[in-house]
Every structure is written in C-alpha cells, then in structure tokens.
Design a protein around this motif. Structure first.
Motif, PDB file in Angstrom:
ATOM      1  N   ASP A   1      -3.345   5.775 -14.891  1.00 27.02           N
ATOM      2  CA  ASP A   1      -3.400   7.147 -14.360  1.00 27.02           C
ATOM      3  C   ASP A   1      -1.991   7.695 -14.143  1.00 27.02           C
ATOM      4  OD1 ASP A   1      -6.156   6.952 -14.361  1.00 27.02           O
ATOM      5  OD2 ASP A   1      -6.318   6.611 -12.193  1.00 27.02           O
ATOM      6  N   PHE A   2      -1.114   6.859 -13.623  1.00 27.76           N
ATOM      7  CA  PHE A   2       0.285   7.248 -13.391  1.00 27.76           C
ATOM      8  C   PHE A   2       0.951   7.668 -14.704  1.00 27.76           C
ATOM      9  CE2 PHE A   2       4.598   5.176 -13.541  1.00 27.76           C
ATOM     10  CZ  PHE A   2       5.297   6.157 -12.855  1.00 27.76           C
ATOM     11  N   ILE A   3       0.815   6.873 -15.746  1.00 25.81           N
ATOM     12  CA  ILE A   3       1.440   7.184 -17.037  1.00 25.81           C
ATOM     13  C   ILE A   3       0.839   8.453 -17.632  1.00 25.81           C
ATOM     14  CG2 ILE A   3       1.764   6.383 -19.424  1.00 25.81           C
ATOM     15  CD1 ILE A   3       3.591   4.994 -17.314  1.00 25.81           C
ATOM     16  N   LYS A   4      -0.465   8.591 -17.579  1.00 27.18           N
ATOM     17  CA  LYS A   4      -1.126   9.804 -18.117  1.00 27.18           C
ATOM     18  C   LYS A   4      -0.685  11.046 -17.338  1.00 27.18           C
ATOM     19  CE  LYS A   4      -4.000   7.995 -21.203  1.00 27.18           C
ATOM     20  NZ  LYS A   4      -4.061   8.381 -22.588  1.00 27.18           N
ATOM     21  N   ARG A   5      -0.465  10.885 -16.036  1.00 30.80           N
ATOM     22  CA  ARG A   5      -0.060  12.015 -15.192  1.00 30.80           C
ATOM     23  C   ARG A   5       1.370  12.456 -15.479  1.00 30.80           C
ATOM     24  NH1 ARG A   5      -1.736   9.864 -10.937  1.00 30.80           N
ATOM     25  NH2 ARG A   5       0.203   9.008 -10.123  1.00 30.80           N
ATOM     26  N   ILE A   6       2.285  11.503 -15.691  1.00 26.45           N
ATOM     27  CA  ILE A   6       3.682  11.905 -15.888  1.00 26.45           C
ATOM     28  C   ILE A   6       4.003  12.267 -17.340  1.00 26.45           C
ATOM     29  CG2 ILE A   6       4.513  10.670 -13.855  1.00 26.45           C
ATOM     30  CD1 ILE A   6       5.647   8.522 -15.728  1.00 26.45           C
TER      31      ILE A   6
ATOM     32  N   GLU B   1      10.931  11.873 -12.823  1.00 32.24           N
ATOM     33  CA  GLU B   1      12.094  12.161 -11.986  1.00 32.24           C
ATOM     34  C   GLU B   1      11.791  12.025 -10.493  1.00 32.24           C
ATOM     35  OE1 GLU B   1      11.055  14.224 -14.584  1.00 32.24           O
ATOM     36  OE2 GLU B   1      12.532  13.272 -15.904  1.00 32.24           O
ATOM     37  N   ASP B   2      10.524  12.100 -10.117  1.00 29.88           N
ATOM     38  CA  ASP B   2      10.141  11.940  -8.714  1.00 29.88           C
ATOM     39  C   ASP B   2      10.485  10.546  -8.185  1.00 29.88           C
ATOM     40  OD1 ASP B   2       9.122  14.497  -8.846  1.00 29.88           O
ATOM     41  OD2 ASP B   2       7.020  13.862  -8.919  1.00 29.88           O
ATOM     42  N   LEU B   3      10.674   9.587  -9.089  1.00 31.74           N
ATOM     43  CA  LEU B   3      10.983   8.211  -8.684  1.00 31.74           C
ATOM     44  C   LEU B   3      12.471   7.909  -8.675  1.00 31.74           C
ATOM     45  CD1 LEU B   3       8.207   6.261 -10.610  1.00 31.74           C
ATOM     46  CD2 LEU B   3       8.296   6.785  -8.178  1.00 31.74           C
ATOM     47  N   LYS B   4      13.287   8.888  -9.007  1.00 33.23           N
ATOM     48  CA  LYS B   4      14.715   8.661  -9.210  1.00 33.23           C
ATOM     49  C   LYS B   4      15.413   7.910  -8.073  1.00 33.23           C
ATOM     50  CE  LYS B   4      18.539  11.008 -11.249  1.00 33.23           C
ATOM     51  NZ  LYS B   4      18.945  12.160 -11.981  1.00 33.23           N
ATOM     52  N   ASP B   5      15.135   8.264  -6.849  1.00 28.56           N
ATOM     53  CA  ASP B   5      15.827   7.642  -5.709  1.00 28.56           C
ATOM     54  C   ASP B   5      14.980   6.597  -4.992  1.00 28.56           C
ATOM     55  OD1 ASP B   5      18.017   9.312  -6.171  1.00 28.56           O
ATOM     56  OD2 ASP B   5      17.115  10.920  -4.989  1.00 28.56           O
ATOM     57  N   LYS B   6      13.919   6.176  -5.631  1.00 22.85           N
ATOM     58  CA  LYS B   6      13.029   5.201  -5.006  1.00 22.85           C
ATOM     59  C   LYS B   6      13.036   3.908  -5.814  1.00 22.85           C
ATOM     60  CE  LYS B   6      10.289   8.953  -3.211  1.00 22.85           C
ATOM     61  NZ  LYS B   6      11.216   9.985  -3.534  1.00 22.85           N
ATOM     62  N   ARG B   7      12.698   2.822  -5.185  1.00 24.78           N
ATOM     63  CA  ARG B   7      12.633   1.521  -5.861  1.00 24.78           C
ATOM     64  C   ARG B   7      11.164   1.146  -6.053  1.00 24.78           C
ATOM     65  NH1 ARG B   7      16.536  -0.803  -8.300  1.00 24.78           N
ATOM     66  NH2 ARG B   7      15.945  -2.855  -7.613  1.00 24.78           N
ATOM     67  N   ILE B   8      10.592   1.612  -7.153  1.00 23.56           N
ATOM     68  CA  ILE B   8       9.198   1.326  -7.471  1.00 23.56           C
ATOM     69  C   ILE B   8       9.162   0.618  -8.825  1.00 23.56           C
ATOM     70  CG2 ILE B   8       6.915   2.327  -7.912  1.00 23.56           C
ATOM     71  CD1 ILE B   8       7.708   2.842  -5.094  1.00 23.56           C
ATOM     72  N   ASN B   9       8.497  -0.518  -8.888  1.00 18.53           N
ATOM     73  CA  ASN B   9       8.450  -1.327 -10.114  1.00 18.53           C
ATOM     74  C   ASN B   9       8.028  -0.551 -11.357  1.00 18.53           C
ATOM     75  OD1 ASN B   9       9.128  -3.559  -8.575  1.00 18.53           O
ATOM     76  ND2 ASN B   9       7.057  -4.362  -8.481  1.00 18.53           N
TER      77      ASN B   9
ATOM     78  N   ASP C   1       0.822  -1.217   0.000  1.00 13.60           N
ATOM     79  CA  ASP C   1       0.000   0.000   0.000  1.00 13.60           C
ATOM     80  C   ASP C   1       0.850   1.258   0.000  1.00 13.60           C
ATOM     81  OD1 ASP C   1      -2.316  -1.481  -0.044  1.00 13.60           O
ATOM     82  OD2 ASP C   1      -2.588  -1.432   2.135  1.00 13.60           O
ATOM     83  N   GLU C   2       2.016   1.184   0.624  1.00 10.71           N
ATOM     84  CA  GLU C   2       2.917   2.344   0.658  1.00 10.71           C
ATOM     85  C   GLU C   2       3.367   2.728  -0.760  1.00 10.71           C
ATOM     86  OE1 GLU C   2       7.356   3.142   2.282  1.00 10.71           O
ATOM     87  OE2 GLU C   2       5.961   2.273   3.743  1.00 10.71           O
ATOM     88  N   GLN C   3       3.695   1.729  -1.573  1.00  6.25           N
ATOM     89  CA  GLN C   3       4.092   1.996  -2.954  1.00  6.25           C
ATOM     90  C   GLN C   3       2.922   2.550  -3.770  1.00  6.25           C
ATOM     91  OE1 GLN C   3       5.955  -1.418  -4.764  1.00  6.25           O
ATOM     92  NE2 GLN C   3       7.904  -1.006  -3.755  1.00  6.25           N
ATOM     93  N   ILE C   4       1.733   2.040  -3.541  1.00  9.61           N
ATOM     94  CA  ILE C   4       0.546   2.541  -4.250  1.00  9.61           C
ATOM     95  C   ILE C   4       0.288   3.993  -3.868  1.00  9.61           C
ATOM     96  CG2 ILE C   4      -1.966   2.292  -4.485  1.00  9.61           C
ATOM     97  CD1 ILE C   4      -1.489  -0.770  -4.204  1.00  9.61           C
ATOM     98  N   LYS C   5       0.421   4.313  -2.583  1.00  9.00           N
ATOM     99  CA  LYS C   5       0.230   5.692  -2.132  1.00  9.00           C
ATOM    100  C   LYS C   5       1.294   6.607  -2.753  1.00  9.00           C
ATOM    101  CE  LYS C   5      -0.571   6.599   2.333  1.00  9.00           C
ATOM    102  NZ  LYS C   5      -0.288   6.909   3.761  1.00  9.00           N
ATOM    103  N   LEU C   6       2.526   6.147  -2.779  1.00 10.61           N
ATOM    104  CA  LEU C   6       3.613   6.928  -3.362  1.00 10.61           C
ATOM    105  C   LEU C   6       3.374   7.179  -4.856  1.00 10.61           C
ATOM    106  CD1 LEU C   6       6.429   8.253  -3.238  1.00 10.61           C
ATOM    107  CD2 LEU C   6       7.385   5.997  -3.684  1.00 10.61           C
ATOM    108  N   ILE C   7       2.975   6.157  -5.591  1.00 12.25           N
ATOM    109  CA  ILE C   7       2.792   6.295  -7.031  1.00 12.25           C
ATOM    110  C   ILE C   7       1.691   7.306  -7.343  1.00 12.25           C
ATOM    111  CG2 ILE C   7       1.094   4.570  -7.820  1.00 12.25           C
ATOM    112  CD1 ILE C   7       4.625   4.732  -9.136  1.00 12.25           C
ATOM    113  N   LYS C   8       0.696   7.384  -6.482  1.00 11.38           N
ATOM    114  CA  LYS C   8      -0.404   8.339  -6.692  1.00 11.38           C
ATOM    115  C   LYS C   8       0.048   9.783  -6.506  1.00 11.38           C
ATOM    116  CE  LYS C   8      -4.197   5.248  -5.732  1.00 11.38           C
ATOM    117  NZ  LYS C   8      -5.405   4.965  -4.964  1.00 11.38           N
ATOM    118  N   SER C   9       1.170   9.986  -5.791  1.00 17.93           N
ATOM    119  CA  SER C   9       1.671  11.343  -5.558  1.00 17.93           C
ATOM    120  C   SER C   9       2.697  11.788  -6.598  1.00 17.93           C
ATOM    121  CB  SER C   9       2.285  11.438  -4.158  1.00 17.93           C
ATOM    122  OG  SER C   9       3.495  10.687  -4.115  1.00 17.93           O
ATOM    123  N   VAL C  10       3.127  10.874  -7.453  1.00 11.06           N
ATOM    124  CA  VAL C  10       4.170  11.197  -8.443  1.00 11.06           C
ATOM    125  C   VAL C  10       3.591  12.073  -9.552  1.00 11.06           C
ATOM    126  CG1 VAL C  10       5.682  10.180 -10.199  1.00 11.06           C
ATOM    127  CG2 VAL C  10       5.509   9.124  -7.946  1.00 11.06           C
ATOM    128  N   LYS C  11       4.281  13.181  -9.822  1.00  8.11           N
ATOM    129  CA  LYS C  11       3.850  14.113 -10.869  1.00  8.11           C
ATOM    130  C   LYS C  11       4.705  14.013 -12.127  1.00  8.11           C
ATOM    131  CE  LYS C  11       0.855  16.367  -8.210  1.00  8.11           C
ATOM    132  NZ  LYS C  11       0.091  15.318  -7.583  1.00  8.11           N
TER     133      LYS C  11
END
Length: 168
Positions: free
Chosen positions: A68-73, A25-33, A12-22
């Motif tokens: 939604d993530f792809i459309k957002r970024i 580059e916001d994922l640069k230092d994170k390990r998200i699939n 759930d933490e990764q899902i919450k994080l992905i929803k906040s990504v704009k």
C-alpha cells in the motif's frame, strides 16, 4: 524486474507513520526502513513493472502495508508488487539463497523476464546474510547483477560482478 528483501518496521509508531506518508520526500528526515526499498524502486521507474518482495518472518506480516505504501507514493506507475510465497529466516543463508533462486526463476518461468539481465536483485534490505546470498547468486552467471542503496547517501549502486580466478 526487481527482487528485494523487506526489513520489518520496528514498532507501531513506524507503522502509523508509514500509513500517513503520501510521497517519498515525506520520509527525508526520518529513519524508516522502508525508505530504502522505495528509493530502489523509484530508481527503476518508469520502466519497472514487477517487484518480488522476499519477506522475513517479521516483515511477512507487514507486506500489505508495504505494498500500500509503494502504491501510494508511486500512484502514476503500474507496478506489480508480489510477495514471494514463503517468508524466510534472514539468518539462514541456505534458506535465503534457495528462496532468492526460486523467486528469480519464477520471474523467468512466468515470462516476465526472458534473460537474466532483465532482473536485478536489491541486497539492501534485511540483514547482511541476504546481501551475501544475493552477491553469491549473481556470481554464478555473468548476466546477473545486484544493487545496493546506500543508507548514508541514498544513492543506488549497481554491481555486475565478474568472477575471476587466478591459477597458481
């Protein structure tokens, strides 16, 4: 046209994080699939028009969040992102291969691709079996190709494998 295999987010933490990504580059230092399929998509922009996502039984439930993530970024790009009609057991090579083949031919039969070379298969996501199935599928016809995004360097590597046999 790009076909890719979608790994699921682990918690759930990764899902919450992905929803906040704009932006990516916001994922640069994170390990998200999902950073890796996003890199695969970005590599083909602005020419990329269609992405077919093959989901596992786990990632199937997360497809809408991924879309939604792809459309957002990538808001400036009009990318058609669709889920292949059935989820797939990523540990069953016959099932993965069959669904990959069907997704490939659906793109061709719909008129979104006239030739095999207008479709590339990204084999980065999922388990190793989707990677093997993607490589095998591309071996069947010379125009087919696949790509892999390095999880270390984040570089996209394309492969156009030619089957060579040696006679004894």
């Amino acid at each position: 046209n790009l076909i890719l295999f979608l790994s699921h987010l682990n918690n759930d933490e990764q899902i919450k994080l992905i929803k906040s990504v704009k932006k990516l580059e916001d994922l640069k230092d994170k390990r998200i699939n999902w950073e890796i399929p996003a890199i695969a998509i970005k590599y083909h922009l602005p020419k990329l028009k269609n992405v077919v996502v093959i989901t596992s039984n786990q990632s199937n439930k997360q497809f809408n969040e991924f879309k939604d993530f792809i459309k957002r970024i990538f808001p400036e790009n009009d990318i058609n992102i669709e889920m292949y009609k059935n989820s797939v057991d990523f540990e069953n090579i016959e099932e993965v291969y069959t669904h990959l083949k069907n997704a490939f031919y659906n793109l061709k039969n719909s008129g979104k691709a006239k030739r095999d070379r207008e479709i590339i298969i990204d084999v980065t996501g999922g388990l190793k079996i989707p990677s093997i199935a993607g490589a095998i599928f591309t071996l069947e016809k010379e125009e087919r190709k696949f790509q892999y995004v390095s999880t270390i360097t984040k570089k996209v590597m394309g492969f156009d494998i030619l089957k060579v046999s040696k006679e004894d």
